[in-house]
Design a protein around this motif. Structure first.
Motif, PDB file in Angstrom:
ATOM      1  N   ARG A  61       0.836  -1.205   0.000  1.00 56.98           N
ATOM      2  CA  ARG A  61       0.000   0.000   0.000  1.00 56.98           C
ATOM      3  C   ARG A  61       0.869   1.252   0.000  1.00 56.98           C
ATOM      4  O   ARG A  61       0.578   2.218  -0.713  1.00 56.98           O
ATOM      5  CB  ARG A  61      -0.936  -0.001   1.212  1.00 56.98           C
ATOM      6  N   ALA A  62       1.946   1.253   0.779  1.00 57.60           N
ATOM      7  CA  ALA A  62       2.833   2.418   0.853  1.00 57.60           C
ATOM      8  C   ALA A  62       3.518   2.662  -0.489  1.00 57.60           C
ATOM      9  O   ALA A  62       3.595   3.804  -0.967  1.00 57.60           O
ATOM     10  CB  ALA A  62       3.867   2.226   1.961  1.00 57.60           C
ATOM     11  N   ILE A  63       3.986   1.593  -1.110  1.00 60.69           N
ATOM     12  CA  ILE A  63       4.648   1.728  -2.409  1.00 60.69           C
ATOM     13  C   ILE A  63       3.654   2.233  -3.445  1.00 60.69           C
ATOM     14  O   ILE A  63       3.963   3.118  -4.252  1.00 60.69           O
ATOM     15  CB  ILE A  63       5.272   0.381  -2.848  1.00 60.69           C
ATOM     16  N   SER A  64       2.464   1.682  -3.425  1.00 58.94           N
ATOM     17  CA  SER A  64       1.427   2.102  -4.359  1.00 58.94           C
ATOM     18  C   SER A  64       1.104   3.581  -4.207  1.00 58.94           C
ATOM     19  O   SER A  64       1.010   4.319  -5.188  1.00 58.94           O
ATOM     20  CB  SER A  64       0.172   1.246  -4.138  1.00 58.94           C
ATOM     21  N   TYR A  65       0.950   4.030  -2.969  1.00 56.43           N
ATOM     22  CA  TYR A  65       0.639   5.441  -2.714  1.00 56.43           C
ATOM     23  C   TYR A  65       1.793   6.341  -3.162  1.00 56.43           C
ATOM     24  O   TYR A  65       1.578   7.375  -3.802  1.00 56.43           O
ATOM     25  CB  TYR A  65       0.336   5.668  -1.232  1.00 56.43           C
ATOM     26  N   GLU A  66       3.014   5.943  -2.878  1.00 51.64           N
ATOM     27  CA  GLU A  66       4.181   6.737  -3.277  1.00 51.64           C
ATOM     28  C   GLU A  66       4.261   6.847  -4.805  1.00 51.64           C
ATOM     29  O   GLU A  66       4.529   7.922  -5.347  1.00 51.64           O
ATOM     30  CB  GLU A  66       5.456   6.082  -2.743  1.00 51.64           C
ATOM     31  N   ASN A  67       4.005   5.756  -5.511  1.00 48.37           N
ATOM     32  CA  ASN A  67       4.010   5.795  -6.978  1.00 48.37           C
ATOM     33  C   ASN A  67       2.922   6.713  -7.504  1.00 48.37           C
ATOM     34  O   ASN A  67       3.136   7.455  -8.464  1.00 48.37           O
ATOM     35  CB  ASN A  67       3.847   4.385  -7.551  1.00 48.37           C
ATOM     36  N   ALA A  68       1.753   6.662  -6.901  1.00 52.38           N
ATOM     37  CA  ALA A  68       0.655   7.546  -7.326  1.00 52.38           C
ATOM     38  C   ALA A  68       1.057   9.001  -7.140  1.00 52.38           C
ATOM     39  O   ALA A  68       0.764   9.848  -7.999  1.00 52.38           O
ATOM     40  CB  ALA A  68      -0.616   7.228  -6.540  1.00 52.38           C
ATOM     41  N   GLN A  69       1.740   9.332  -6.058  1.00 49.39           N
ATOM     42  CA  GLN A  69       2.192  10.703  -5.813  1.00 49.39           C
ATOM     43  C   GLN A  69       3.221  11.140  -6.856  1.00 49.39           C
ATOM     44  O   GLN A  69       3.195  12.266  -7.341  1.00 49.39           O
ATOM     45  CB  GLN A  69       2.780  10.832  -4.403  1.00 49.39           C
ATOM     46  N   GLN A  70       4.132  10.230  -7.212  1.00 48.57           N
ATOM     47  CA  GLN A  70       5.138  10.565  -8.219  1.00 48.57           C
ATOM     48  C   GLN A  70       4.481  10.807  -9.575  1.00 48.57           C
ATOM     49  O   GLN A  70       4.843  11.747 -10.287  1.00 48.57           O
ATOM     50  CB  GLN A  70       6.178   9.448  -8.332  1.00 48.57           C
ATOM     51  N   ILE A  71       3.520   9.983  -9.927  1.00 52.17           N
ATOM     52  CA  ILE A  71       2.801  10.164 -11.185  1.00 52.17           C
ATOM     53  C   ILE A  71       2.036  11.482 -11.159  1.00 52.17           C
ATOM     54  O   ILE A  71       2.000  12.215 -12.150  1.00 52.17           O
ATOM     55  CB  ILE A  71       1.874   8.963 -11.474  1.00 52.17           C
ATOM     56  N   LYS A  72       1.448  11.813 -10.021  1.00 53.96           N
ATOM     57  CA  LYS A  72       0.733  13.083  -9.887  1.00 53.96           C
ATOM     58  C   LYS A  72       1.691  14.255 -10.105  1.00 53.96           C
ATOM     59  O   LYS A  72       1.349  15.227 -10.778  1.00 53.96           O
ATOM     60  CB  LYS A  72       0.088  13.188  -8.506  1.00 53.96           C
ATOM     61  N   ASP A  73       2.901  14.174  -9.548  1.00 59.99           N
ATOM     62  CA  ASP A  73       3.893  15.238  -9.719  1.00 59.99           C
ATOM     63  C   ASP A  73       4.261  15.415 -11.197  1.00 59.99           C
ATOM     64  O   ASP A  73       4.352  16.542 -11.694  1.00 59.99           O
ATOM     65  CB  ASP A  73       5.156  14.940  -8.907  1.00 59.99           C
ATOM     66  N   VAL A  74       4.466  14.319 -11.892  1.00 60.05           N
ATOM     67  CA  VAL A  74       4.804  14.386 -13.321  1.00 60.05           C
ATOM     68  C   VAL A  74       3.627  14.968 -14.097  1.00 60.05           C
ATOM     69  O   VAL A  74       3.797  15.843 -14.953  1.00 60.05           O
ATOM     70  CB  VAL A  74       5.191  12.988 -13.857  1.00 60.05           C
TER      71      VAL A  74
END
Length: 190
Positions: A61-74
């Motif tokens: 869940r933590a990895i998934s959330y972190e990836n979603a945040q990175q995609i949001k930043d891009v």
């Protein structure tokens, strides 16, 4: 509300080439992280103790959330530089227009339909940024092979190796050179 000057400051305050490279690198990291996440999710069906199962779910869940945040930043970065501001979008579209002009003048003469399509694409870009195609292209010197003087009067702007000509008021009609000569003969006899 963001002032136009803030957009311009943000646009020119970063080296866009480097920022785009950073975003590509960020997306590559997200891609690798998602592959790792996929492997971790595959372990969830194995023989894990309840404690290990809970820990792995939490980690996924933590990895998934972190990836979603990175995609949001891009996405936010790309949205800002490519869509939201008319001034920076204008600069990018203007660059694209000049690249299209370069492509037009590098036309190899093999198929006039390519030239027709590129001029149409250039016109669409120019419409978005308020430029006039006629101000950007000297249609009398459109190709390396000059159009014969008698055909220029029709007007023919360019012709390809098979004898097809680019004509029309919007540079959007393709006719064979024989058709052009027939039309010219009809017009002269009238």
């Amino acid at each position: 509300m963001t002032k136009p000057s803030e957009y311009m400051e943000a646009f020119f305050g970063v080296e866009l080439n480097q920022k785009f490279e950073d975003m590509i690198s960020e997306l590559k990291n997200v891609e690798e992280s998602l592959k790792d996440l996929s492997q971790d999710i595959g372990k969830l069906g194995g023989n894990l103790s309840p404690e290990d199962f809970k820990g792995l779910v939490k980690e996924c869940r933590a990895i998934s959330y972190e990836n979603a945040q990175q995609i949001k930043d891009v996405r936010t970065f790309l949205d800002f530089y490519l869509k939201s501001d008319k001034t920076s979008t204008h600069i990018i579209l203007e660059r694209d227009a000049y690249m299209k002009i370069y492509q037009i003048f590098k036309w190899d003469g093999s198929d006039v339909r390519d030239l027709k399509r590129w001029i149409k694409e250039l016109r669409e870009l120019c419409d978005k940024i308020g430029l006039n195609v006629r101000d950007l292209i000297n249609f009398k010197k459109l190709t390396a092979n000059p159009v014969p003087e008698e055909l220029v009067k029709f007007p023919v702007y360019a012709f390809d190796k098979q004898g097809y000509c680019l004509t029309g008021p919007a540079y959007d009609i393709v006719m064979h050179i024989d058709e052009v000569r027939e039309k010219m003969a009809e017009n002269n006899s009238s």
